[in-house]
Motif scaffolding. Structure first.
Motif, short mmCIF file in Angstrom:
data_model
loop_
_atom_site.label_atom_id
_atom_site.label_comp_id
_atom_site.label_asym_id
_atom_site.label_seq_id
_atom_site.Cartn_x
_atom_site.Cartn_y
_atom_site.Cartn_z
N PHE A 65 9.86 0.12 -31.81
CA PHE A 65 9.24 1.26 -32.50
C PHE A 65 8.28 2.00 -31.57
CE2 PHE A 65 5.71 3.02 -35.00
CZ PHE A 65 6.40 3.91 -35.80
N VAL A 66 7.49 1.23 -30.84
CA VAL A 66 6.51 1.83 -29.93
C VAL A 66 7.20 2.43 -28.71
CG1 VAL A 66 4.52 1.31 -28.47
CG2 VAL A 66 4.67 0.33 -30.74
N GLY A 67 8.31 1.83 -28.27
CA GLY A 67 9.05 2.35 -27.12
C GLY A 67 8.78 1.57 -25.85
N LEU A 68 8.51 0.27 -25.99
CA LEU A 68 8.25 -0.57 -24.82
C LEU A 68 9.43 -1.48 -24.50
CD1 LEU A 68 4.54 -1.57 -25.53
CD2 LEU A 68 5.38 0.14 -23.93
N VAL A 69 10.63 -1.01 -24.79
CA VAL A 69 11.83 -1.79 -24.50
C VAL A 69 12.64 -1.05 -23.43
CG1 VAL A 69 11.96 -2.92 -26.74
CG2 VAL A 69 13.06 -0.72 -26.44
N PRO A 70 13.40 -1.79 -22.61
CA PRO A 70 14.17 -1.13 -21.56
C PRO A 70 15.42 -0.43 -22.10
CG PRO A 70 14.55 -3.48 -21.49
CD PRO A 70 13.50 -3.24 -22.54
N ARG A 71 15.83 0.56 -21.39
CA ARG A 71 17.09 1.25 -21.68
C ARG A 71 18.23 0.34 -21.24
NH1 ARG A 71 16.65 6.86 -19.22
NH2 ARG A 71 15.30 7.11 -20.99
N THR A 72 19.26 0.20 -22.05
CA THR A 72 20.38 -0.67 -21.69
C THR A 72 21.68 0.12 -21.69
OG1 THR A 72 20.68 -1.35 -23.99
CG2 THR A 72 19.32 -2.76 -22.61
N ASN A 73 22.55 -0.26 -20.78
CA ASN A 73 23.88 0.31 -20.67
C ASN A 73 24.87 -0.84 -20.64
OD1 ASN A 73 24.72 2.95 -20.72
ND2 ASN A 73 24.07 3.39 -18.61
N THR A 74 25.73 -0.93 -21.65
CA THR A 74 26.68 -2.02 -21.71
C THR A 74 28.09 -1.46 -21.75
OG1 THR A 74 25.05 -3.22 -23.01
CG2 THR A 74 27.24 -4.13 -22.97
N SER A 75 28.94 -1.98 -20.87
CA SER A 75 30.33 -1.58 -20.84
C SER A 75 31.15 -2.80 -20.42
CB SER A 75 30.51 -0.44 -19.83
OG SER A 75 31.89 -0.12 -19.73
N GLY A 76 31.86 -3.37 -21.38
CA GLY A 76 32.65 -4.55 -21.07
C GLY A 76 31.75 -5.71 -20.68
N GLU A 77 31.95 -6.19 -19.46
CA GLU A 77 31.15 -7.31 -18.98
C GLU A 77 29.92 -6.84 -18.20
OE1 GLU A 77 33.50 -10.11 -16.84
OE2 GLU A 77 34.98 -10.26 -18.44
N ASN A 78 29.79 -5.54 -18.00
CA ASN A 78 28.67 -5.01 -17.22
C ASN A 78 27.48 -4.70 -18.14
OD1 ASN A 78 30.30 -5.04 -14.95
ND2 ASN A 78 31.01 -2.93 -15.28
N ASP A 79 26.35 -5.27 -17.80
CA ASP A 79 25.10 -4.98 -18.51
C ASP A 79 24.10 -4.46 -17.50
OD1 ASP A 79 25.99 -5.86 -20.98
OD2 ASP A 79 25.28 -7.91 -20.66
N LYS A 80 23.55 -3.28 -17.77
CA LYS A 80 22.53 -2.71 -16.91
C LYS A 80 21.31 -2.40 -17.75
CE LYS A 80 25.61 -0.53 -13.57
NZ LYS A 80 26.01 0.73 -12.93
N THR A 81 20.14 -2.77 -17.25
CA THR A 81 18.89 -2.39 -17.90
C THR A 81 18.14 -1.47 -16.97
OG1 THR A 81 17.79 -4.35 -17.03
CG2 THR A 81 18.70 -4.53 -19.24
N GLY A 82 17.47 -0.52 -17.55
CA GLY A 82 16.77 0.47 -16.75
C GLY A 82 15.31 0.59 -17.12
N LYS A 83 14.79 1.79 -16.98
CA LYS A 83 13.40 2.07 -17.31
C LYS A 83 13.21 1.97 -18.82
CE LYS A 83 12.91 5.19 -13.41
NZ LYS A 83 12.62 6.55 -12.99
N ILE A 84 11.97 2.11 -19.28
CA ILE A 84 11.74 2.04 -20.72
C ILE A 84 12.42 3.23 -21.41
CG2 ILE A 84 9.63 0.68 -20.66
CD1 ILE A 84 8.01 3.20 -20.97
N THR A 85 12.83 2.99 -22.63
CA THR A 85 13.59 3.98 -23.36
C THR A 85 12.78 5.23 -23.65
OG1 THR A 85 14.91 4.34 -25.35
CG2 THR A 85 13.00 2.93 -25.59
N SER A 86 13.46 6.35 -23.76
CA SER A 86 12.76 7.60 -24.08
C SER A 86 12.53 7.72 -25.58
CB SER A 86 13.57 8.80 -23.58
OG SER A 86 14.86 8.79 -24.17
#
Length: 154
Positions: A65-86
């Motif tokens: 809710f506050v926005g302190l979680v990372p942005r995630t990109n999931t495709s098949g077996e690939n998981d990528k986490t990035g900067k905090i979500t917008s």
């Protein structure tokens, strides 16, 4: 800052101090202000934005809710986490991060954690982790209605 802006700021501060003395908010504000980094404005912002802490089932929901979680990109077996979500409650996220900077200087446990995190990441990324820890403390204080007890570091 002009004279009219100063007068408006003084008027707002007086209103906040009156709010602090009201029965409905006074106790909750006192509890929140026992946490390092939380002042009157932060406490009032938390109470107005969060409404009740009980609407969040766990810390992850609150962080989301506050926005302190990372942005995630999931495709098949690939998981990528990035900067905090917008996607966030922008005023609340900003105020929590600013409070985390202050808390990392005033709370011995958070200061030690911050220094450990800075050894392996940049300070701006480390403060996001400290903000999550601070949010956990806020959640505990609001949920249990107990004042924060400062940690002792050995």
């Amino acid at each position: 800052m002009s004279v009219s802006e100063r007068a408006e700021l003084l008027k707002i501060n007086r209103k906040l101090r009156e709010l602090e003395k009201e029965v409905m908010y006074g106790f909750k504000i006192k509890l929140l202000r026992s946490i390092p980094g939380i002042g009157l404005i932060v406490a009032v912002t938390l109470l107005s934005e969060l409404e009740t802490i009980l609407r969040f089932k766990n810390l992850d929901k609150l962080c989301s809710f506050v926005g302190l979680v990372p942005r995630t990109n999931t495709s098949g077996e690939n998981d990528k986490t990035g900067k905090i979500t917008s996607r966030s409650n922008k005023p609340l996220r900003g105020i929590i991060i600013e409070a985390a900077w202050i808390a990392s200087r005033n709370d011995p446990a958070l200061a030690q954690c911050y220094l450990e995190l800075c050894k392996r990441m940049k300070p701006n990324k480390a403060i996001i982790k400290i903000a999550k820890k601070l949010l956990n403390r806020i959640r505990y204080v609001m949920k249990n209605e107990k004042e924060y007890v400062h940690s002792v570091v050995q």
